[in-house]
Each structure stands twice: as C-alpha cells, then as structure tokens.
Design a protein around this motif. Structure first.
Motif, PDB file in Angstrom:
ATOM      1  N   VAL A  96      -8.977  14.413  84.398  1.00 57.75           N
ATOM      2  CA  VAL A  96      -8.208  15.259  85.142  1.00 57.75           C
ATOM      3  C   VAL A  96      -6.796  15.242  84.632  1.00 57.75           C
ATOM      4  CG1 VAL A  96      -7.623  16.716  87.134  1.00 57.75           C
ATOM      5  CG2 VAL A  96      -9.769  15.613  86.959  1.00 57.75           C
ATOM      6  N   SER A  97      -6.261  16.374  84.023  1.00 58.54           N
ATOM      7  CA  SER A  97      -4.867  16.324  83.613  1.00 58.54           C
ATOM      8  C   SER A  97      -4.214  17.466  84.256  1.00 58.54           C
ATOM      9  CB  SER A  97      -4.724  16.039  81.978  1.00 58.54           C
ATOM     10  OG  SER A  97      -5.432  14.797  81.517  1.00 58.54           O
ATOM     11  N   LEU A  98      -2.878  17.260  84.062  1.00 59.21           N
ATOM     12  CA  LEU A  98      -1.939  18.291  84.846  1.00 59.21           C
ATOM     13  C   LEU A  98      -1.232  18.683  83.391  1.00 59.21           C
ATOM     14  CD1 LEU A  98      -0.772  20.510  86.860  1.00 59.21           C
ATOM     15  CD2 LEU A  98       0.994  18.768  87.072  1.00 59.21           C
ATOM     16  N   VAL A  99      -1.460  20.059  82.890  1.00 61.65           N
ATOM     17  CA  VAL A  99      -1.012  20.547  81.621  1.00 61.65           C
ATOM     18  C   VAL A  99      -0.153  21.757  81.868  1.00 61.65           C
ATOM     19  CG1 VAL A  99      -2.649  19.253  80.219  1.00 61.65           C
ATOM     20  CG2 VAL A  99      -2.879  21.597  80.602  1.00 61.65           C
ATOM     21  N   GLY A 100       0.880  22.063  80.865  1.00 61.67           N
ATOM     22  CA  GLY A 100       1.392  23.242  80.934  1.00 61.67           C
ATOM     23  C   GLY A 100       2.057  23.580  79.484  1.00 61.67           C
ATOM     24  N   GLY A 101       2.601  24.829  79.218  1.00 63.64           N
ATOM     25  CA  GLY A 101       3.096  24.965  78.152  1.00 63.64           C
ATOM     26  C   GLY A 101       4.015  26.232  78.005  1.00 63.64           C
ATOM     27  N   ARG A 102       4.693  26.401  77.056  1.00 68.01           N
ATOM     28  CA  ARG A 102       5.891  27.599  77.016  1.00 68.01           C
ATOM     29  C   ARG A 102       5.945  28.301  75.721  1.00 68.01           C
ATOM     30  NH1 ARG A 102       9.181  27.873  81.124  1.00 68.01           N
ATOM     31  NH2 ARG A 102       9.284  26.196  82.744  1.00 68.01           N
ATOM     32  N   THR A 103       6.272  29.562  75.912  1.00 68.68           N
ATOM     33  CA  THR A 103       6.126  30.405  74.730  1.00 68.68           C
ATOM     34  C   THR A 103       7.426  29.936  73.739  1.00 68.68           C
ATOM     35  OG1 THR A 103       7.510  32.015  75.533  1.00 68.68           O
ATOM     36  CG2 THR A 103       5.202  32.157  75.871  1.00 68.68           C
ATOM     37  N   LYS A 183       1.473  26.277  84.850  1.00 66.32           N
ATOM     38  CA  LYS A 183       0.666  25.028  84.802  1.00 66.32           C
ATOM     39  C   LYS A 183      -0.922  25.096  85.035  1.00 66.32           C
ATOM     40  CE  LYS A 183       4.048  21.815  84.830  1.00 66.32           C
ATOM     41  NZ  LYS A 183       4.291  20.970  83.620  1.00 66.32           N
ATOM     42  N   VAL A 184      -1.977  24.427  84.489  1.00 67.35           N
ATOM     43  CA  VAL A 184      -3.349  24.195  84.699  1.00 67.35           C
ATOM     44  C   VAL A 184      -3.736  22.770  85.055  1.00 67.35           C
ATOM     45  CG1 VAL A 184      -3.769  26.372  83.575  1.00 67.35           C
ATOM     46  CG2 VAL A 184      -3.928  24.224  82.268  1.00 67.35           C
ATOM     47  N   ALA A 185      -4.800  22.690  85.690  1.00 76.45           N
ATOM     48  CA  ALA A 185      -5.477  21.474  85.750  1.00 76.45           C
ATOM     49  C   ALA A 185      -6.658  21.492  84.658  1.00 76.45           C
ATOM     50  CB  ALA A 185      -6.027  21.167  87.156  1.00 76.45           C
ATOM     51  N   LEU A 186      -6.459  20.620  83.613  1.00 75.58           N
ATOM     52  CA  LEU A 186      -7.637  20.393  82.759  1.00 75.58           C
ATOM     53  C   LEU A 186      -8.535  19.526  83.165  1.00 75.58           C
ATOM     54  CD1 LEU A 186      -8.612  21.003  79.899  1.00 75.58           C
ATOM     55  CD2 LEU A 186      -7.054  19.507  78.666  1.00 75.58           C
ATOM     56  N   VAL A 187      -9.861  19.598  83.393  1.00 78.52           N
ATOM     57  CA  VAL A 187     -10.918  18.897  83.465  1.00 78.52           C
ATOM     58  C   VAL A 187     -11.751  18.911  82.273  1.00 78.52           C
ATOM     59  CG1 VAL A 187     -13.021  18.472  84.919  1.00 78.52           C
ATOM     60  CG2 VAL A 187     -10.891  19.678  85.968  1.00 78.52           C
ATOM     61  N   ALA A 188     -11.665  17.742  81.598  1.00 73.18           N
ATOM     62  CA  ALA A 188     -12.164  17.582  80.228  1.00 73.18           C
ATOM     63  C   ALA A 188     -13.257  16.656  80.535  1.00 73.18           C
ATOM     64  CB  ALA A 188     -11.188  17.200  79.351  1.00 73.18           C
ATOM     65  N   GLY A 189     -14.453  16.999  80.090  1.00 75.47           N
ATOM     66  CA  GLY A 189     -15.670  16.110  79.879  1.00 75.47           C
ATOM     67  C   GLY A 189     -16.076  15.660  78.346  1.00 75.47           C
ATOM     68  N   SER A 190     -16.471  14.441  77.863  1.00 78.06           N
ATOM     69  CA  SER A 190     -16.665  14.168  76.601  1.00 78.06           C
ATOM     70  C   SER A 190     -17.561  13.053  76.383  1.00 78.06           C
ATOM     71  CB  SER A 190     -15.426  13.845  75.743  1.00 78.06           C
ATOM     72  OG  SER A 190     -15.062  12.768  76.304  1.00 78.06           O
ATOM     73  N   SER A 191     -18.416  13.062  75.368  1.00 84.56           N
ATOM     74  CA  SER A 191     -19.288  12.065  74.920  1.00 84.56           C
ATOM     75  C   SER A 191     -19.565  11.930  73.699  1.00 84.56           C
ATOM     76  CB  SER A 191     -20.461  12.279  75.805  1.00 84.56           C
ATOM     77  OG  SER A 191     -21.469  11.161  75.467  1.00 84.56           O
ATOM     78  N   GLN A 192     -19.879  11.096  72.890  1.00 88.76           N
ATOM     79  CA  GLN A 192     -20.085  11.009  71.370  1.00 88.76           C
ATOM     80  C   GLN A 192     -21.826  10.781  71.303  1.00 88.76           C
ATOM     81  OE1 GLN A 192     -17.823   8.055  69.077  1.00 88.76           O
ATOM     82  NE2 GLN A 192     -16.264   8.159  70.835  1.00 88.76           N
ATOM     83  N   VAL A 193     -22.597  11.148  72.420  1.00 90.33           N
ATOM     84  CA  VAL A 193     -24.088  11.037  72.348  1.00 90.33           C
ATOM     85  C   VAL A 193     -24.431  12.467  72.012  1.00 90.33           C
ATOM     86  CG1 VAL A 193     -26.160  10.339  73.289  1.00 90.33           C
ATOM     87  CG2 VAL A 193     -23.956   9.004  73.772  1.00 90.33           C
TER      88      VAL A 193
END
Length: 215
Positions: A96-103, A183-193
């Motif tokens: 879970v990360s807090l991310v954001g960006g601008r134009t 700002k958005v909370a980014l919930v990222a799930g990953s697996s190499q299987v």
C-alpha cells in the motif's frame, strides 16, 4: 491457497487492510529491514522445518520486495511464501503506497476513477505467452469507486541499467484519498507465479476489497 479465509487486520496511519494470517509483514526501512527479514524467516522455519531448503529463496524474495516497496513509497508491505509440496515455493506480495502526481503546469492530476482509468493503457496479447493488461473500475465497499489494472506484465527491475524486466502477475488499484487533492492510495498485488494468475487475481481483489481509510 492455505488459510486463505483467516484474516489479520493491519492498521497504519490513515488506513487499514486485511491480509491472510499466513502472510508476513516486514519492515521496509533500509536501516532495519535485513534484520527484520532474517528474524521472520527464522521464526517461520522453526514452525515449518520442511521449508528450510527454501530459506535462501525466501530471504532473497523478501529483500527484493522490501527494497522495491521502499523505493515506491510504500506504507505497508506484506508477502506470502508457501510450499505446497513442489520444488518451488509459491510467493506473492501486497503493498500500500500513497502516490500523487502533477501536470506539466503543476496542477494536481485528477483522482476521479474514470479519469484515471482513461489514462491507463490497455495491452492486448498478440500471441500466446505475451504480456497483457486490462483496465477497469471497481467499487470497494465502504470506500467507493476506484480505477484498476490487472494482467501479466513485464515489470522493470528497479535500478537496472540494462533495462531488464521481470514478468509478473500484477494488479494495481488506485483509490482516491479523501481531502487530499491529487493523492491516491495505490494497493498493488504481485506474484511471479504466472501459472496461478487467476488465483492471485482473486486473492489480490479480496485483500483490496478490505481496504478502508481510518477515521
């Protein structure tokens, strides 16, 4: 997967999320994460000595996951590493990360789920075995709509000067943060299987559906 329905609630500043009890959370801070990972792996192996042959695999996987999570601004990182009788352990992670960006003009990027989804690229597999990505929106109970991508993607190796990638099962959900423009909370799930992609999509979706902003 084992103990899938047994949940543990994780609470951090600003949010809470539930993960399976068999998953591990570890400290992602560079100054302390190695010691934390070694302690957790040792505790796990004492409880499950049949996993001892895979010790180096677990440590390597957790170190990389922690380093990648720290670089991406993660607030929480949890991993699973399970052996189901095969030669290779089943591994996966959720951050879970807090991310954001601008134009380019300095304005905050929109956090409306439809606007985010419109900016995310769909990728079609041209032939069997190619990477692919789908884009959609989902409704998270108690939170509201969020943009999401999921697929089999070639993820760049952080800091790799040769531009190498790792193919992974990947789901990313972009949840607007109330009261924080851009700002958005980014919930990222990953697996190499890769062979268990559909199962991991179900798991990552179930975990993400428990995400709540703290009162």
């Amino acid at each position: 997967m084992a103990r899938y329905m047994e949940a543990l609630t994780v609470e951090r500043g600003g949010f809470r999320i539930k993960v399976p009890e068999s998953w591990w959370e570890f400290d992602v801070r560079p100054e302390s994460r190695d010691d934390s990972i070694h302690r957790m792996v040792n505790e796990r192996l004492r409880a499950h000595p049949e996993l001892v042959p895979h010790r180096d695999t677990y440590v390597s996987f957790l170190r990389k996951a922690a380093a990648d999570a720290w670089k991406s601004g993660a607030l929480y990182c949890g991993c699973m590493a399970e052996s189901f009788g095969g030669d290779i352990p089943i591994t996966g992670s959720v951050t879970v990360s807090l991310v954001g960006g601008r134009t380019s003009k300095g304005d905050p990027l929109p956090t409306d789920p439809d606007a985010i989804a419109a900016q995310l690229a769909v990728k079609e597999a041209k032939r069997e075995g190619d990477s692919w990505r789908k884009v959609t929106t989902v409704d998270i109970p108690g939170v509201g709509p969020a943009a999401r991508t999921y697929g089999i993607e070639d993820v760049p190796v952080p800091g790799d000067e040769l531009g190498r990638t790792i193919r992974a099962v990947l789901m990313q959900t972009f949840i607007p943060v109330p009261g924080q423009e851009g700002k958005v909370a980014l919930v990222a799930g990953s697996s190499q299987v890769l062979d268990l992609a559909e199962s991991f999509f179900d798991i990552f979706d179930a975990i993400t559906s428990t995400f709540r902003f703290a009162d």
